[in-house]
Design a protein around this motif. Sequence first.
Motif, short mmCIF file in Angstrom:
data_model
loop_
_atom_site.label_atom_id
_atom_site.label_comp_id
_atom_site.label_asym_id
_atom_site.label_seq_id
_atom_site.Cartn_x
_atom_site.Cartn_y
_atom_site.Cartn_z
N TYR A 164 0.92 -1.24 -0.06
CA TYR A 164 -0.18 -0.08 -0.09
C TYR A 164 0.80 1.21 0.10
O TYR A 164 0.49 2.48 -0.32
CB TYR A 164 -0.93 0.05 1.20
CG TYR A 164 -1.66 -1.19 1.53
CD1 TYR A 164 -2.62 -1.62 0.54
CD2 TYR A 164 -1.53 -2.16 2.73
CE1 TYR A 164 -3.24 -2.84 0.84
CE2 TYR A 164 -2.11 -3.08 2.77
CZ TYR A 164 -2.82 -3.68 1.92
OH TYR A 164 -3.67 -4.94 2.23
N ASP A 165 1.92 1.36 0.59
CA ASP A 165 2.87 2.21 0.52
C ASP A 165 4.20 1.90 -0.29
O ASP A 165 5.34 1.58 0.35
CB ASP A 165 3.47 2.49 2.16
CG ASP A 165 3.90 4.20 2.16
OD1 ASP A 165 4.25 4.77 1.05
OD2 ASP A 165 4.38 4.55 3.22
N PHE A 166 3.97 1.90 -1.47
CA PHE A 166 5.06 1.10 -2.45
C PHE A 166 6.22 1.96 -2.21
O PHE A 166 7.45 1.55 -2.24
CB PHE A 166 4.29 1.33 -3.81
CG PHE A 166 5.54 0.22 -4.72
CD1 PHE A 166 5.50 -1.00 -4.52
CD2 PHE A 166 6.04 0.94 -5.92
CE1 PHE A 166 6.15 -1.91 -5.35
CE2 PHE A 166 6.65 0.15 -6.60
CZ PHE A 166 6.77 -1.22 -6.61
N GLY A 167 6.10 3.25 -2.35
CA GLY A 167 7.52 4.10 -2.24
C GLY A 167 8.03 4.29 -0.92
O GLY A 167 9.29 4.47 -0.73
N GLY A 168 7.04 4.34 0.09
CA GLY A 168 7.50 4.97 1.30
C GLY A 168 7.73 3.45 2.33
O GLY A 168 8.69 3.81 3.27
#
Length: 469
Positions: free
Chosen positions: A293-297
């Motif tokens: 859900y938080d692919f970058g973070g």
Amino acid sequence: MRNSPRRTRPGRAQAGPGPGSRTGARAAALCAALLLAGSAAPALAAAPAAPGGTAATGTKATRAPGGTAATGTKATRAPGGTTAPGGPAADAARSGRGALVSHKLLYTLEKPGDVATWLTDAEFDAGTVRYGVDAYRLVYRTVDPHGRPTTASGLLVLPRGHEGRLRPVSFTHGTGVHKDDSPSMETGGFLPAPPVTYASAGYAAVAPDYLGMGLGPGPHPWMDVPSETTASLDMLRAARAFASGTGRTLDRDVAVTGFSQGASAALGLARALESGEDRWFRLGALAPVSGAYDFGGAELPALLAGELEPKSSVLYAAYTLVAFNRLHHLYDSPGEVFQAPYADTIEALFDGTHTGPELMAGTPATLGELLTGPGRELLADPTGPMAAALRTTDDVCDWAPRVPVRLYMARDDEQATVANTAHCRAAFARHGVAAPVVELGAVDYHGSRHLGSNVRATTAVVRWLDSLR
């Protein structure tokens, strides 16, 4: 993010020893994202005629050739030049989105006992089976990431002997790379098992293949939540139109679930339904499983830090750069982000025609061998188009569902860091939404905790949805 280990399919070499050995199980765990369950299906009962005259013949399920349209279907001509069995989705038909192009009955499991045997063979729980099922491939009209008309395919599974109103469950699947790594292209195993489970419990199971997968043209825009959303919504519309020809009506309230890549896709669809993007369907419940859900973070930092399984991390890093570049122009030449010799071949490996074994053979064992300095920096500290793309993938939980929500996960997931789920729950909480996290326990499947979460969550979600009725 991945799907399942691929068992031997006719015409394809098996990668490594079988999953019964320790080495085989470990090999399956390394590349399960891209080696999906492609075994021949068990013998199935002869299928009855489908609405509009489509029928499956013989005693075994058949698979249409990859990349070709299903033939032999018969349907009435709908507005706009599409074919459909008639039905209520007039608005979608007029706009073209969600209108049926073709349908094909893939296989039938006549009795609950047949479904139970089928699910057991797929290593899924058969404890919620109440009906036999009919499984159809639908090809329908939708739009590409740029809003241009295209087509996509998906799997619709309906319970046998359950007439009248059916509650739809939208299930969006995990990552695959070959076009056949899609629910409607498999007649047994890991990919269609969740939709079959939902349908056998009395729901209408709707499982899009995604753009560029199944019978859809072009490459798959991986982790592009907007196009996953439109493909999923239009698959629901096509399913509603088709179901009306079988004597069923799909309820307005949609239970939305999905696994891995499909968890983010599920959240995109849920938000679209909640915001009223369809005149009929609305969100009824939300239950994503093991998503990034938080692919970058969360996901990319864990991948780069070596916290996740190394070979799968190589494959996901490569897929991220190649797929995002197609939509967002991250680099001018593969050599800017990929090291030799992989820069010359890496993009072709993700064209939808290459198998998991080919990706395993064509990629290195470590990120250090795959990425150049700028390539790693692009993932570690994204700017420009990459940062903009990640903002789209990373806001899937940044809203307030007004329906029951549960987040499913398994500790020690080697693919999707559990920080993703924590970040999603926190984002919902900032909007005043309590989203309980369901810990699925030690649920390894073919050496993979990630895959096991999908197996365990499938029946858990069925039981939860039953409790909401």
